[in-house]
Scaffold this motif. Structure first.
Motif, short mmCIF file in Angstrom:
data_model
loop_
_atom_site.label_atom_id
_atom_site.label_comp_id
_atom_site.label_asym_id
_atom_site.label_seq_id
_atom_site.Cartn_x
_atom_site.Cartn_y
_atom_site.Cartn_z
N LEU A 196 48.36 66.16 19.80
CA LEU A 196 47.06 66.31 20.45
C LEU A 196 46.49 64.96 20.88
O LEU A 196 45.90 64.84 21.96
CB LEU A 196 46.09 67.04 19.53
CG LEU A 196 46.39 68.52 19.29
CD1 LEU A 196 45.42 69.09 18.26
CD2 LEU A 196 46.32 69.30 20.59
N THR A 197 46.66 63.94 20.05
CA THR A 197 46.19 62.60 20.40
C THR A 197 46.91 62.08 21.64
O THR A 197 46.30 61.51 22.54
CB THR A 197 46.39 61.63 19.22
OG1 THR A 197 45.73 62.16 18.08
CG2 THR A 197 45.84 60.26 19.53
N THR A 198 48.22 62.28 21.69
CA THR A 198 49.00 61.84 22.85
C THR A 198 48.57 62.59 24.11
O THR A 198 48.40 62.00 25.17
CB THR A 198 50.50 62.07 22.59
OG1 THR A 198 50.86 61.35 21.42
CG2 THR A 198 51.34 61.59 23.76
N ALA A 199 48.37 63.89 24.01
CA ALA A 199 47.94 64.68 25.16
C ALA A 199 46.56 64.24 25.63
O ALA A 199 46.32 64.13 26.85
CB ALA A 199 47.92 66.16 24.79
N ALA A 255 45.26 61.22 25.29
CA ALA A 255 45.41 59.90 25.92
C ALA A 255 45.98 60.03 27.33
O ALA A 255 45.52 59.36 28.27
CB ALA A 255 46.31 59.01 25.06
N ILE A 256 46.96 60.89 27.52
CA ILE A 256 47.55 61.09 28.85
C ILE A 256 46.50 61.67 29.79
O ILE A 256 46.40 61.25 30.95
CB ILE A 256 48.80 61.98 28.76
CG1 ILE A 256 49.93 61.22 28.05
CG2 ILE A 256 49.25 62.46 30.13
CD1 ILE A 256 51.14 62.05 27.73
N CYS A 257 45.72 62.62 29.32
CA CYS A 257 44.65 63.19 30.16
C CYS A 257 43.63 62.12 30.55
O CYS A 257 43.18 62.08 31.70
CB CYS A 257 43.96 64.34 29.43
SG CYS A 257 44.97 65.83 29.32
N ALA A 258 43.27 61.26 29.62
CA ALA A 258 42.30 60.21 29.92
C ALA A 258 42.83 59.26 30.98
O ALA A 258 42.10 58.86 31.90
CB ALA A 258 41.95 59.43 28.64
N VAL A 259 44.10 58.89 30.90
CA VAL A 259 44.69 58.00 31.90
C VAL A 259 44.73 58.68 33.26
O VAL A 259 44.39 58.08 34.29
CB VAL A 259 46.10 57.56 31.45
CG1 VAL A 259 46.84 56.88 32.59
CG2 VAL A 259 46.02 56.63 30.26
N LEU A 260 45.13 59.94 33.30
CA LEU A 260 45.19 60.66 34.58
C LEU A 260 43.80 60.81 35.20
O LEU A 260 43.64 60.68 36.42
CB LEU A 260 45.86 62.03 34.39
CG LEU A 260 47.35 61.99 34.06
CD1 LEU A 260 47.86 63.40 33.80
CD2 LEU A 260 48.13 61.33 35.18
#
Length: 113
Positions: A30-33, A35-40
């Motif tokens: 969930l943390t990785t997902a 972080a990826i959403c925040a970058v996108l």
């Protein structure tokens, strides 16, 4: 004739360890997902924000200088137009926004008394 592999039931300690590992993997995923959403989202915001900006129309601009002023040099620094002047023996640098040609700053150099 079928052979089945017997899988022994995990002990309570093993079951607790498996549950803890699953929980940690869920948190990491969930943390990785997130972080990826925040970058996108950040990349998309930057793309769409700069895409909609229309360039301002620049009309003819006349900069008035004091009498006897000499232009020593001109240059471009990033989004700024830099003009170096000699105003009655004093060196002066004036900067202008390259897109709108509005004055952005002035720097005078004077001799110590």
């Amino acid at each position: 004739m079928t052979t089945e592999t017997a899988v022994p039931e995990p002990t309570p300690e093993q079951a607790a360890l498996f549950a803890r590992v699953r929980r940690m993997m869920l948190i990491a995923g969930l943390t990785t997902a997130l972080a990826i959403c925040a970058v996108l989202i950040a990349v998309g915001y930057r793309l769409f924000k700069s895409e909609g900006r229309a360039p301002e129309a620049v009309s003819d601009v006349t900069a008035t200088l004091p009498k006897g002023t000499k232009i020593l040099s001109t240059g471009v620094a990033g989004d700024r137009l830099v003009v170096t002047l000699d105003v009655g023996g004093v060196t002066e640098i004036r900067t202008f926004d390259a897109h709108t040609l509005r004055p952005a700053g002035k720097l005078k150099f004077a001799n110590e008394p």
